[in-house]
Design an enzyme around this catalytic site. Sequence first.
Site, PDB file in Angstrom:
ATOM      1  N   TRP A  50       0.824  -1.208   0.000  1.00 34.61           N
ATOM      2  CA  TRP A  50       0.000   0.000   0.000  1.00 34.61           C
ATOM      3  C   TRP A  50       0.865   1.267   0.000  1.00 34.61           C
ATOM      4  O   TRP A  50       0.594   2.227   0.713  1.00 34.61           O
ATOM      5  CB  TRP A  50      -0.976   0.024   1.183  1.00 34.61           C
ATOM      6  CG  TRP A  50      -2.003  -1.058   1.124  1.00 34.61           C
ATOM      7  CD1 TRP A  50      -2.145  -2.108   1.986  1.00 34.61           C
ATOM      8  CD2 TRP A  50      -3.028  -1.226   0.123  1.00 34.61           C
ATOM      9  NE1 TRP A  50      -3.189  -2.917   1.591  1.00 34.61           N
ATOM     10  CE2 TRP A  50      -3.754  -2.393   0.455  1.00 34.61           C
ATOM     11  CE3 TRP A  50      -3.397  -0.497  -1.008  1.00 34.61           C
ATOM     12  CZ2 TRP A  50      -4.820  -2.854  -0.309  1.00 34.61           C
ATOM     13  CZ3 TRP A  50      -4.464  -0.960  -1.775  1.00 34.61           C
ATOM     14  CH2 TRP A  50      -5.161  -2.114  -1.427  1.00 34.61           C
TER      15      TRP A  50
ATOM     16  N   GLU B 253      -2.579   6.369   7.207  1.00 35.35           N
ATOM     17  CA  GLU B 253      -2.044   7.332   8.183  1.00 35.35           C
ATOM     18  C   GLU B 253      -2.718   7.180   9.552  1.00 35.35           C
ATOM     19  O   GLU B 253      -2.916   8.154  10.279  1.00 35.35           O
ATOM     20  CB  GLU B 253      -2.164   8.781   7.698  1.00 35.35           C
ATOM     21  CG  GLU B 253      -1.883   9.017   6.235  1.00 35.35           C
ATOM     22  CD  GLU B 253      -0.477   8.659   5.803  1.00 35.35           C
ATOM     23  OE1 GLU B 253       0.230   7.987   6.572  1.00 35.35           O
ATOM     24  OE2 GLU B 253      -0.099   9.019   4.686  1.00 35.35           O
TER      25      GLU B 253
END
Length: 386
Positions: A164, A365
């Site tokens: 990712w 995040e």
Amino acid sequence: MQDPLDLLDLDADLTANERSLRSDVRALVDEHVRPNIAEWYESAHFPRELVPELARLGLLGMHLDGYGCAGRGAVEYGLAALELEAGDSGLRTFLSVQGSLAMGAIRMFGSEDQRNRWLPEMARGEVIGCFGLTEPDAGSDPSGMSTYARRDGGDWVISGRKRWIGLASIADVAVIWAKTDDGIRGFIVPTTAPGFAATPIAGKLSMRASVQCDIALDDVRVPGDSILPEARGLGAPFRCLNEARYGIAWGVMGAARDSLTTALRYSSDRRQFGRAIAGFQLTQAKLVDMSLELEKGTMLALRLGRLKESGRLTPEQISIGKLNNTREAIRICRTARTILGGNGISSEYSPLRHASNLESVRTYEGTDEVHTLIIGRRLTGIDAFR
């Protein structure tokens, strides 16, 4: 003239320079993104052709000082993120990966030679960077990474897998985080290095106008001076992540605003039972609820920006912005879709695309759960991660 969606007149708290930058980025999105984004999303195309335009406006590494970077303020960076994500989350993601993660790591932790070598070209959009932290089995807990860098004479040899990783297949340089005998360190790795391979992840139902990849590092050899000298331990990549998380708190409000604007326009034009559906009480209730959360989220982002500019912004405050604004932006986009009825599932309209993208933004995040526990630790003094 006051924006009808700006119920609290937050524009009055922006400087002339901040409003000017916002107008420039909004114009770029209106001209280059809105006419094309549905096709890009359908075909899973990242518009790399827009990178020179972003560089022309000084948006790449815009919040960094020196080395060809614009040195803009935190609120200006946030407003740029908001306007880009009003076009599509993939564009704001590019801004984050290039500027906050890759360039940010080199600026904060690199040597003078590394900064001079990479940052000016990255600010001009001539070199694209990526940030290799997450792994197939180490997502929310990067301390569990298995990527390892070992000394071999004067070189480093890096082996492992990352997943990712935004922009990796189009990047020229990667900031790779790896375990060493001296703890976790960061390395600048040209993507042309033998043994480095980036493969785009197919079959995505979200962030389709963006690039996320698997990275394989098979005995990738880099010179000894490729290590980021000031990056030691997980605190270094976490500082980079906090820069990106701050931008997310702004960016998602762009997706929410675009969805609300679409719903407001549609409900004013769409007529049922002899009148515009904006005139029905249930529709107005939805519009009001969305407007309230949009304004509160934007006000929160602005508060974070002023705290950042004064040097007082904490990681817990960033988590408040990322958690709250991403969660509320998804709700706004989903609610806006309901106002569009069956037409809301068409790529002609943006809310469902935004909602789908935000499922990714909600995850990367730091997930909702991670940010909840960061705030919980601040409230109680107890670390609940383990």
